[in-house]
Scaffold this motif. Structure first.
Motif, PDB file in Angstrom:
ATOM      1  N   ASP A  37       0.806  -1.217   0.000  1.00  0.00           N
ATOM      2  CA  ASP A  37       0.000   0.000   0.000  1.00  0.00           C
ATOM      3  C   ASP A  37       0.841   1.269   0.000  1.00  0.00           C
ATOM      4  OD1 ASP A  37      -2.490  -1.063  -0.250  1.00  0.00           O
ATOM      5  OD2 ASP A  37      -2.988  -1.002   1.886  1.00  0.00           O
ATOM      6  N   ALA A 120      -5.356  -6.781   3.287  1.00  0.00           N
ATOM      7  CA  ALA A 120      -6.093  -5.818   2.464  1.00  0.00           C
ATOM      8  C   ALA A 120      -5.264  -5.247   1.312  1.00  0.00           C
ATOM      9  CB  ALA A 120      -6.639  -4.687   3.338  1.00  0.00           C
ATOM     10  N   ARG A 163     -12.797  -2.907   2.255  1.00  0.00           N
ATOM     11  CA  ARG A 163     -12.015  -2.758   1.011  1.00  0.00           C
ATOM     12  C   ARG A 163     -12.185  -3.976   0.115  1.00  0.00           C
ATOM     13  NH1 ARG A 163      -5.556  -1.249   0.663  1.00  0.00           N
ATOM     14  NH2 ARG A 163      -5.148  -2.110  -1.419  1.00  0.00           N
ATOM     15  N   THR A 166     -15.592  -4.087  -1.746  1.00  0.00           N
ATOM     16  CA  THR A 166     -15.769  -3.225  -2.921  1.00  0.00           C
ATOM     17  C   THR A 166     -15.442  -3.953  -4.218  1.00  0.00           C
ATOM     18  OG1 THR A 166     -13.493  -2.341  -2.848  1.00  0.00           O
ATOM     19  CG2 THR A 166     -15.190  -1.178  -1.571  1.00  0.00           C
ATOM     20  N   GLN A 197      -7.547   2.477   4.540  1.00  0.00           N
ATOM     21  CA  GLN A 197      -8.354   1.413   3.939  1.00  0.00           C
ATOM     22  C   GLN A 197      -9.710   1.937   3.465  1.00  0.00           C
ATOM     23  OE1 GLN A 197      -6.945  -1.147   3.140  1.00  0.00           O
ATOM     24  NE2 GLN A 197      -5.276  -1.450   4.583  1.00  0.00           N
ATOM     25  N   ALA A 200      -9.119   3.939   0.286  1.00  0.00           N
ATOM     26  CA  ALA A 200      -8.814   3.016  -0.819  1.00  0.00           C
ATOM     27  C   ALA A 200     -10.092   2.345  -1.299  1.00  0.00           C
ATOM     28  CB  ALA A 200      -7.806   1.971  -0.360  1.00  0.00           C
ATOM     29  N   ALA A 201     -10.936   1.929  -0.362  1.00  0.00           N
ATOM     30  CA  ALA A 201     -12.204   1.290  -0.734  1.00  0.00           C
ATOM     31  C   ALA A 201     -13.069   2.243  -1.547  1.00  0.00           C
ATOM     32  CB  ALA A 201     -12.948   0.842   0.526  1.00  0.00           C
TER      33      ALA A 201
END
Length: 210
Positions: A37, A120, A163, A166, A197, A200-201
């Motif tokens: 990430d 994740a 996340r 999605t 997170q 990002a989601a």
């Protein structure tokens, strides 16, 4: 990092090695905590990474290989960094073979959700691996885990599970994922990993590419 995902103008997501004294020296360790990430804003916006940031990422990847007795999540995290490095710099060596997912075979939905939340960084649009395929086969279980994490106020697990949701097909509409992510951010957003997170989601849910 979160600001960069929102489109903020930040020259560096992580400080280059050797700059800003101790902060620069600790940069590889900080990147290793974030794992793949650390380069997420550029990956989602399809923007070439800053050379200095890529150098820090590579240093972190090389400096912290998993030990022989490392947990499966640690091995998968390292693999995810290798995949990200290869994607950011095609001249890099090929990513190693995927670790196995045997430890998740027959896992309860509670255990599955916990492990997926830890992993994740593997939840990326258009990226395929054994963990993502396993998650795709159990969307209802991940949804149950997300709801349970929210009820238990486990915001990190809820954000990580959200996340994944999605990207997964077959997620029940009754989960109310958008509202759920808003609530997770409201309650746990002071935690930078939760904020990361959730953002990002949202980026992946809206299909944003910068």
């Amino acid at each position: 990092m979160v600001s960069a995902l929102r489109g903020g103008d930040h020259a560096h997501v992580v400080p280059p090695v050797g700059t800003d004294g101790e902060a620069g020296d600790l940069a590889p360790a900080a990147v290793r905590v974030l794992g793949a990430d650390a380069l997420l804003p550029g990956l989602l916006s399809r923007t070439p990474p800053d050379p200095a940031e890529l150098a820090v990422f590579r240093k972190a990847f090389e400096a912290y290989p998993p030990r022989a007795d490392a947990a499966p999540t640690v091995r998968w995290s390292h693999w995810a960094m290798a995949r990200t490095l290869r994607r950011a710099d095609p001249s890099s060596a090929e990513a190693p073979d995927e670790p196995d997912t045997a430890w998740l075979d027959g896992a309860t939905w509670q255990v599955l959700t916990h492990q997926l939340a830890v992993l994740a960084p593997l939840a990326l649009p258009g990226e395929d691996c054994a963990v993502s395929r396993l998650a795709e086969g159990r969307p209802v279980d991940v949804a149950r885990g997300f709801v349970r994490a929210v009820r238990r106020r486990d915001w990190r697990q809820a954000a990580g599970a959200g996340r994944w949701l999605t990207l997964l097909p077959g997620v029940p509409e009754t989960v109310g994922l958008d509202a759920g992510l808003d609530f997770v951010e409201l309650m746990g957003g002071q935690d930078p990993l939760v904020a990361l997170q959730v953002q990002a989601a949202r980026r992946m849910r809206t299909g944003a590419r910068g």
